[in-house]
Design an enzyme around this catalytic site. Structure first.
Site, PDB file in Angstrom:
ATOM      1  N   LYS A  18       0.797  -0.898  -0.028  1.00  0.00           N
ATOM      2  CA  LYS A  18      -0.099  -0.351  -0.055  1.00  0.00           C
ATOM      3  C   LYS A  18       1.243   1.255   0.005  1.00  0.00           C
ATOM      4  O   LYS A  18       1.615   1.030   0.384  1.00  0.00           O
ATOM      5  CB  LYS A  18      -1.123   0.078   1.124  1.00  0.00           C
ATOM      6  CG  LYS A  18      -0.083   0.246   2.532  1.00  0.00           C
ATOM      7  CD  LYS A  18       0.025   1.738   3.151  1.00  0.00           C
ATOM      8  CE  LYS A  18       1.032   1.676   4.745  1.00  0.00           C
ATOM      9  NZ  LYS A  18       1.307   3.248   4.907  1.00  0.00           N
ATOM     10  N   ILE A 104      10.986  -4.448   3.304  1.00  0.00           N
ATOM     11  CA  ILE A 104      11.276  -4.171   3.941  1.00  0.00           C
ATOM     12  C   ILE A 104      11.231  -2.721   4.996  1.00  0.00           C
ATOM     13  O   ILE A 104      12.269  -2.546   4.770  1.00  0.00           O
ATOM     14  CB  ILE A 104      11.791  -5.863   5.832  1.00  0.00           C
ATOM     15  CG1 ILE A 104      11.402  -6.440   4.566  1.00  0.00           C
ATOM     16  CG2 ILE A 104      11.701  -5.095   6.856  1.00  0.00           C
ATOM     17  CD1 ILE A 104      12.580  -7.595   5.016  1.00  0.00           C
ATOM     18  N   LEU A 108       4.905   0.897   3.356  1.00  0.00           N
ATOM     19  CA  LEU A 108       4.497  -0.111   2.261  1.00  0.00           C
ATOM     20  C   LEU A 108       3.906  -1.187   3.258  1.00  0.00           C
ATOM     21  O   LEU A 108       2.242  -1.504   2.166  1.00  0.00           O
ATOM     22  CB  LEU A 108       5.333  -0.737   1.134  1.00  0.00           C
ATOM     23  CG  LEU A 108       6.600   0.361  -0.099  1.00  0.00           C
ATOM     24  CD1 LEU A 108       6.997  -0.025  -0.526  1.00  0.00           C
ATOM     25  CD2 LEU A 108       5.535   1.629  -0.204  1.00  0.00           C
ATOM     26  N   ALA A 109       3.764  -1.184   3.716  1.00  0.00           N
ATOM     27  CA  ALA A 109       2.995  -2.393   4.886  1.00  0.00           C
ATOM     28  C   ALA A 109       3.356  -4.143   4.251  1.00  0.00           C
ATOM     29  O   ALA A 109       2.750  -4.461   4.410  1.00  0.00           O
ATOM     30  CB  ALA A 109       1.634  -2.005   4.318  1.00  0.00           C
ATOM     31  N   GLY A 110       4.294  -3.844   3.958  1.00  0.00           N
ATOM     32  CA  GLY A 110       5.085  -5.262   3.136  1.00  0.00           C
ATOM     33  C   GLY A 110       5.203  -7.034   4.854  1.00  0.00           C
ATOM     34  O   GLY A 110       4.237  -7.556   4.198  1.00  0.00           O
ATOM     35  N   ASP A 145      -2.701  -1.522  10.102  1.00  0.00           N
ATOM     36  CA  ASP A 145      -2.641  -1.525   9.082  1.00  0.00           C
ATOM     37  C   ASP A 145      -3.367  -3.097   8.473  1.00  0.00           C
ATOM     38  O   ASP A 145      -3.769  -2.921   7.139  1.00  0.00           O
ATOM     39  CB  ASP A 145      -1.616  -1.220   7.795  1.00  0.00           C
ATOM     40  CG  ASP A 145      -0.624   0.082   8.368  1.00  0.00           C
ATOM     41  OD1 ASP A 145      -1.473   1.343   8.751  1.00  0.00           O
ATOM     42  OD2 ASP A 145       0.417   0.724   8.604  1.00  0.00           O
TER      43      ASP A 145
END
Length: 319
Positions: A18, A104, A108-110, A145
């Site tokens: 995201k 990581i 980006l909400a990985g 998130d």
């Protein structure tokens, strides 16, 4: 890891990253966390999770990225055990193989999207039949998130990010170039502390003021393409505190701003990833190819991405 003979015993989940199209820090909540007003958007930079149902109760994780823990601190493991506890069945087990493509510590909400994919995938694999809103509510226990990542698309997010108001429109045409310096990560708690130290005196102090701000966000037509032409109402508050102390973010934003036909240029989340929006994916991809040498000279990883209408995709086949 080999799949069972029956298709219903394995599946693949694509977990989308995201970006934050908008991020405002409103103030401090009664629980000590920051009250946020955000618009988040799923993009097609994705991790892939292969899941195979086990006949015992082992939950096993392995990944192509050696930096990733396979222990109880990993959100994939947390999500698996959380779901198992929810349905009160400790006999359920799974092998999960993670192909990590989302950087990581990049804003980006990985990790969150991997947890979302785990919840959705295991709900199907274990035949639990929980509804999406049940999974979203459950996921709040392990990450702010994750509720967004479960359904994805473009949503307004309040609270710590876990209070969702879905936006519905037919097409998401914008494309983007996303960049990150692979040599650095930005600590989210440090970013928020820095912002509080600098701007805390301007924080709103009660729920009435929070709601006025929320209504202001709600009043914007977030499907309007022209909204993202570097208009003043679009912002990332954390960029104000992270950019001056992070040369890699400064470099990224300057390079993206210099690209032809770029629209909104911003940092995502607490950084250090940054992005530039374009009219569509084809335009973003064309500009990336024409300027790939500039990104390489700057030491930046770069991707051309599309915007997605969902957060996770599931399918019962291996590729």
């Amino acid at each position: 890891m080999e799949p069972s003979k029956a298709n219903e015993d394995f599946l693949i989940a694509k977990a989308h990253a995201k970006i934050n199209l908008h991020l405002e820090v409103l103030g401090i909540r009664s629980d000590g966390f920051h009250e946020l007003a955000m618009v988040m958007q799923s993009i097609n930079l994705s991790d892939q999770l292969k899941m195979i149902k086990r006949v015992d109760n082992t939950i096993n994780l392995k990944s192509n990225n050696k930096e990733i823990s396979n222990g109880d601190d990993n959100l994939i493991i947390k999500a698996s055990k959380l779901l198992r506890n929810k349905v009160e069945n400790q006999e359920l087990g799974v092998d999960i193989e993670l192909e990590k493509n989302i950087p990581i510590g990049a804003g980006l909400a990985g990790g969150s999207t991997d947890a979302a994919a785990t919840l959705l995938g295991l709900n199907k694999l274990w035949k639990l039949n929980l509804k999406t809103d049940e999974l979203e509510n459950l996921s709040k226990e392990i990450g702010s998130d994750i509720p967004f990542c479960i359904s994805g698309g473009r949503q307004i997010c309040f609270g710590r990010g876990e209070i969702l108001e879905k936006l519905k429109f037919d097409q998401i045409q914008l494309g983007l170039i996303l960049v990150k310096d692979p040599s650095i990560q930005v600590s989210t708690p440090v970013a928020y502390k820095k912002y509080k130290d600098q701007f805390g005196e301007s924080y709103l102090e009660d729920d009435r003021d929070f709601e006025i701000k929320r209504n202001s966000i709600r009043s914007i037509d977030w499907s309007d393409q022209s909204l993202f032409d570097n208009r003043k109402e679009i912002q990332n508050d954390l960029q104000k505190s992270v950019r001056p102390i992070t040369p890699e973010v400064e470099k990224s934003l300057d390079l993206l701003s210099s690209l032809p036909d770029s629209r909104l240029v911003s940092m995502s989340g607490s950084g250090p990833s940054c992005f530039a929006l374009f009219q569509n994916y084809d335009q973003a991809n064309k500009v990336l190819k024409e300027h790939v040498n500039e990104f390489e000279r700057a030491g930046l990883s770069a991707w051309a991405c599309s915007m997605m209408s969902n957060g996770v995709e599931l399918r019962n086949e291996f590729i």
